[in-house]
Design a protein around this motif. Structure first.
Motif, PDB file in Angstrom:
ATOM      1  N   HIS A 196       0.873  -1.189   0.000  1.00  0.00           N
ATOM      2  CA  HIS A 196       0.000   0.000   0.000  1.00  0.00           C
ATOM      3  C   HIS A 196       0.905   1.233   0.000  1.00  0.00           C
ATOM      4  O   HIS A 196       0.915   2.029   0.940  1.00  0.00           O
ATOM      5  N   GLY A 197       1.689   1.337  -1.086  1.00  0.00           N
ATOM      6  CA  GLY A 197       2.673   2.408  -1.178  1.00  0.00           C
ATOM      7  C   GLY A 197       2.314   3.427  -2.225  1.00  0.00           C
ATOM      8  O   GLY A 197       1.349   3.280  -2.983  1.00  0.00           O
ATOM      9  N   TRP A 198       3.108   4.481  -2.271  1.00  0.00           N
ATOM     10  CA  TRP A 198       2.883   5.577  -3.218  1.00  0.00           C
ATOM     11  C   TRP A 198       3.456   5.233  -4.588  1.00  0.00           C
ATOM     12  O   TRP A 198       4.302   4.348  -4.734  1.00  0.00           O
ATOM     13  N   ARG A 227       2.900  21.448  -6.861  1.00  0.00           N
ATOM     14  CA  ARG A 227       2.034  20.320  -6.545  1.00  0.00           C
ATOM     15  C   ARG A 227       2.355  19.129  -7.446  1.00  0.00           C
ATOM     16  O   ARG A 227       2.992  19.283  -8.494  1.00  0.00           O
ATOM     17  N   LEU A 228       1.867  17.978  -7.033  1.00  0.00           N
ATOM     18  CA  LEU A 228       2.106  16.733  -7.748  1.00  0.00           C
ATOM     19  C   LEU A 228       0.809  15.947  -7.866  1.00  0.00           C
ATOM     20  O   LEU A 228      -0.032  15.977  -6.964  1.00  0.00           O
ATOM     21  N   PHE A 229       0.684  15.240  -8.979  1.00  0.00           N
ATOM     22  CA  PHE A 229      -0.325  14.191  -9.054  1.00  0.00           C
ATOM     23  C   PHE A 229       0.365  12.884  -8.699  1.00  0.00           C
ATOM     24  O   PHE A 229       1.386  12.517  -9.304  1.00  0.00           O
ATOM     25  N   ALA A 230      -0.153  12.199  -7.710  1.00  0.00           N
ATOM     26  CA  ALA A 230       0.437  10.931  -7.269  1.00  0.00           C
ATOM     27  C   ALA A 230      -0.693   9.959  -6.953  1.00  0.00           C
ATOM     28  O   ALA A 230      -1.864  10.337  -6.883  1.00  0.00           O
ATOM     29  N   THR A 231      -0.343   8.712  -6.776  1.00  0.00           N
ATOM     30  CA  THR A 231      -1.337   7.694  -6.448  1.00  0.00           C
ATOM     31  C   THR A 231      -0.802   6.799  -5.350  1.00  0.00           C
ATOM     32  O   THR A 231       0.406   6.692  -5.137  1.00  0.00           O
ATOM     33  N   LYS A 232      -1.745   6.154  -4.665  1.00  0.00           N
ATOM     34  CA  LYS A 232      -1.398   5.042  -3.789  1.00  0.00           C
ATOM     35  C   LYS A 232      -1.813   3.755  -4.482  1.00  0.00           C
ATOM     36  O   LYS A 232      -2.902   3.669  -5.052  1.00  0.00           O
ATOM     37  N   ILE A 268      -6.010   1.695  -7.316  1.00  0.00           N
ATOM     38  CA  ILE A 268      -5.173   2.884  -7.492  1.00  0.00           C
ATOM     39  C   ILE A 268      -5.943   4.096  -6.984  1.00  0.00           C
ATOM     40  O   ILE A 268      -7.000   4.442  -7.520  1.00  0.00           O
ATOM     41  N   GLU A 269      -5.407   4.736  -5.956  1.00  0.00           N
ATOM     42  CA  GLU A 269      -6.071   5.874  -5.317  1.00  0.00           C
ATOM     43  C   GLU A 269      -5.372   7.164  -5.728  1.00  0.00           C
ATOM     44  O   GLU A 269      -4.206   7.371  -5.397  1.00  0.00           O
ATOM     45  N   PRO A 270      -6.031   8.063  -6.467  1.00  0.00           N
ATOM     46  CA  PRO A 270      -5.370   9.291  -6.932  1.00  0.00           C
ATOM     47  C   PRO A 270      -5.334  10.378  -5.847  1.00  0.00           C
ATOM     48  O   PRO A 270      -6.290  10.539  -5.083  1.00  0.00           O
ATOM     49  N   TYR A 271      -4.225  11.113  -5.816  1.00  0.00           N
ATOM     50  CA  TYR A 271      -4.019  12.171  -4.833  1.00  0.00           C
ATOM     51  C   TYR A 271      -3.435  13.421  -5.494  1.00  0.00           C
ATOM     52  O   TYR A 271      -2.670  13.329  -6.457  1.00  0.00           O
TER      53      TYR A 271
END
Length: 753
Positions: A196-198, A227-232, A268-271
């Motif tokens: 459950h990592g980035w 800012r960044l678009f990242a996911t878990k 995939i969880e977007p952040y």
């Protein structure tokens, strides 16, 4: 190199040479670097007489970018000795304003553009080298491993911020900032954990039409570097599988999370991540049973865009998120009765959606009318106009010239030659499509950033590559010399033959290529080997001039002609880049149509070509090509006498990537399709001579290969099993050479006997 026991020394020598056949083709493909003023430069006569030319598309003028004699004299004087060869001492350089930087023998030099004066750049001192603090080490991107749906992960580079001050990557499952000024790393998040990592977007490597590999990158940074678009990447619900590594003193058991058919897949969880505040905002969109691709930011950093695809690839959706709050809205969605995107394209970073500049909307690719075409929508999801139509598919959008008002794309634009790749453009406001490459063949395109010109490299199976320069309206400006293939011809190379025959339905045209033996004699009857893939993800047939460089495995098929074989490659119904109906053949029918088409094609070819000995036919393939090798042998024992299945997957229940092509996970409405595709129950019917080869660390194919060999043993069917210890889905250099040797020996034994 393989020891070919049943072939004479001359054949073996030619075979070995052909495994590196790319080195036997000189020139032809001109790789260009575009300059800010619209010109481009390119290297000629490497390595012995290097020169860097500069071409001006406006005037058609070609000149030398550097004075070779002055550069050589200046560097020779600085070194106090003569230089090797006769040309420039470099083939690449970095623009540094009034000077350029190049490397020679490990040292960086600065060359003044005006007077060609050369000086050595300060080298890292001993302390910098000892402690890993050279400028390159401090500022350069480091590699990290991204999480993946699959057992194997790729090393990718950190992604630079637009202001050049930072790079973003991963460390211990968390986001890590790398500062280019001093090389230090600062953790941006601290809650990542195994499974459950980035994750962040980085380099993706995929296939373009025509067989070339392409790099696709979308920078996750906002244009203001704030800012960044990242996911878990949440794999916690994915079942655990294990693989055992046997080459150490004690066995090592590795835990791997890989979803089998019907299993939960990673979520995939977007952040949206605020770099200054170290704050991560969850973007609220559906994530269960979805795959995600990031598309990019608006130039003002106010909005970002991404796409979600359902796990069965039947649905694609475009989302917009606020660049500050993360609030998301659905812009456009398409749902099909079968898969509307090829799963491999999603993994390779080709979403089928192109954002237009200045929020002018987006281009959406759809097969709604039976062919892949472009549709222009506004940012509220309203259809503005259809841009392309006809009985041919769009392949890749290469650029949008908003100022000039054109969309540039590749397509199979000639229905009479459905695998030729052409470069085309269409007015953004609507109008006729213009084909910019008038001649037949596969065209590889290098488009100028200002859209003023392009370089096209054209080839056919029997025509060596040749590059040309054209203006954006298609006007021919310059044609470079074609490739020199005299090295191939000296080895007895015979031009391949492109063909078209009817599929098993008696109506559909299927296309392929025949590679003929060295010093071909039509009065001789040659054994035949077919190379197959058969899966609905890629076109396997090289409709271009096939002379692969690098890994020998890709050159095996033309090399086999040097041992006296005819080699046939074709793409049956169910494969991509044709109509939706053509590919739809593979939907919930994974097996039968492929073998039927391939067997029918071979019989039709042999009927008109008596030099093909249809009584001595072998077949081989890798991955799903390994599956279809065995399926063809089972279903058409009258045709296929011997086969080699490399890294095969025989069981559609074993990997979730089958699901789009079967209509989703197994259920009452598709259970029969899954059962028919599984080969284990049919193993007792095998009649030909089979060899299975696989790596012991290749998740799913390794298990599949063991199950198949067990089924064959129980049926008392003799076969060969080649174990490649600790290898994955692609083989290392020594293992690959060993596999090639085994493949050649197998076919020599059973086809030349």
């Amino acid at each position: 190199m393989p020891d070919i026991s049943r072939n004479d020394a001359e054949q073996t020598k030619r075979f070995e040479a052909f495994l590196d056949m790319g080195s036997l083709v000189k020139g032809g493909r001109v790789a260009v670097n575009w300059l800010p003023d619209g010109r481009f430069c390119y290297v000629v006569d490497a390595p012995h007489n290097v020169a860097i030319k500069r071409f001006d598309p406006r005037s058609g003028k070609v000149d030398d970018m550097f004075d070779v004699a002055r550069v050589r004299d200046a560097l020779s004087a600085l070194l106090g000795r003569p230089l090797p060869y006769a040309g420039l001492p470099f083939t690449s350089f970095t623009d540094a304003g009034e000077a350029i930087l190049f490397q020679f023998e490990g040292t960086t030099y600065r060359l003044n553009r005006e007077d060609h004066a050369i000086a050595a750049e300060p080298a890292p001192n001993l302390m910098e080298q000892l402690f890993g603090r050279t400028p390159q080490q401090l500022a350069g991107p480091r590699e990290f491993f991204r999480p993946s749906y699959h057992a194997e992960v790729l090393a990718v580079p950190e992604m630079p911020s637009p202001d050049g001050k930072m790079l973003i990557g991963l460390k211990d499952h968390d986001l890590a900032l790398h500062y280019t000024g001093d090389g230090r790393t600062e953790m941006l998040t601290g809650d990542g954990e195994r499974y459950h990592g980035w994750d962040i977007e980085s380099l993706r490597i995929g296939h373009a039409a025509g067989g070339s590999l392409v790099h696709r990158t979308v920078n996750p940074w906002s244009p203001d570097s704030l800012r960044l678009f990242a996911t878990k990447f949440d794999q916690r619900q994915v079942p655990v599988q294990t693989r055992t590594h046997l080459l150490k003193r004690y066995d090592e058991v590795e835990e791997v999370r890989v979803a089998r058919t019907g299993d939960p897949i990673p979520v995939i969880e977007p952040y949206l991540v605020d770099v200054l505040q170290r704050k991560a905002i969850r973007i609220d969109v559906p994530t269960e049973d979805q795959m995600l691709l990031f598309l990019g930011w608006t130039p003002d950093a106010r909005r970002l865009y991404f796409m979600l695809f359902s796990r069965d690839a039947h649905e694609a959706a475009l989302y917009e998120a606020d660049g500050v709050t993360g609030a998301a809205r659905l812009i456009h969605q398409e749902r099909g009765d079968s898969y509307i995107r090829i799963q491999h394209q999603i993994v390779w970073g080709r979403p089928g959606c192109t954002l237009l500049p200045d929020r002018g909307g987006f281009l959406w690719e759809s097969e709604a009318d039976g062919w892949n075409h472009l549709y222009h929508y506004d940012m509220d999801g309203g259809l503005q106009r259809r841009l392309t139509d006809g009985d041919w598919p769009v392949l890749d959008v290469l650029g949008v010239d908003a100022q000039g008002g054109h969309v540039y794309f590749t397509a199979h634009h000639d229905p009479a030659r459905p695998y030729d790749v052409h470069f085309c453009r269409v007015p953004l406001n609507g109008g006729a499509v213009q084909r910019l490459t008038p001649e037949a063949g596969v065209h590889e395109i290098q488009l100028a950033p200002d859209f003023g010109s392009f370089v096209a490299t054209r080839s056919l199976p029997d025509m060596a590559p040749q590059s040309e320069v054209r203006r954006s309206d298609g006007t021919l400006l310059h044609r470079f010399d074609p490739a020199d293939i005299s090295g191939l011809e000296k080895l007895g190379w015979t031009p391949p033959e492109q063909f078209s025959v009817k599929a098993a339905d008696g109506e559909t045209d299927i296309w392929g290529v025949v590679f003929k033996p060295a010093n071909f004699d039509p009065d001789v009857r040659y054994p035949v080997i077919e190379w197959i893939y058969g899966g609905p993800q890629i076109v396997n047939t090289p409709h271009y001039f096939y002379a692969p460089a690098g890994s020998p495995i890709y050159a095996v098929n033309p090399a086999l002609t040097q041992l006296g074989y005819v080699v046939v490659v074709l793409d049956a119904r169910g494969t991509p880049e044709r109509s939706k109906a053509f590919q739809q053949t593979s939907y919930r029918e994974w097996r039968r149509h492929v073998g039927n088409d391939h067997a029918a094609a071979l019989k039709a070819l042999a009927a008109d070509r008596p030099w093909m000995d249809i009584g001595r036919v072998g077949i081989w393939g890798h991955s799903w090509g390994g599956y279809h090798t065995v399926a063809c042998m089972l279903d058409h024992p009258d045709v296929y006498r011997a086969g080699v299945a490399s890294a095969p997957g025989f069981e559609p229940y074993d990997y979730f990537i089958y699901e789009p092509y079967f209509g989703g996970p197994p259920g009452p409405d598709n259970a029969a399709a899954y059962e028919d595709a599984s080969l284990f129950a049919d193993a007792p019917g095998l009649q030909g001579d089979l060899m299975i080869a696989t790596g012991s660390s290749d998740m799913c194919p390794w298990q599949n290969a063991n199950k198949m060999t067990d089924a064959l043993i129980r049926a008392r069917i003799n076969h060969e099993f080649v174990l490649l210890p600790d290898e994955i889905h692609g083989y290392g250099a020594k293992q690959e050479s060993y596999f090639i040797d085994k493949l050649v020996r197998h076919f020599d034994r059973y086809l030349k006997n």
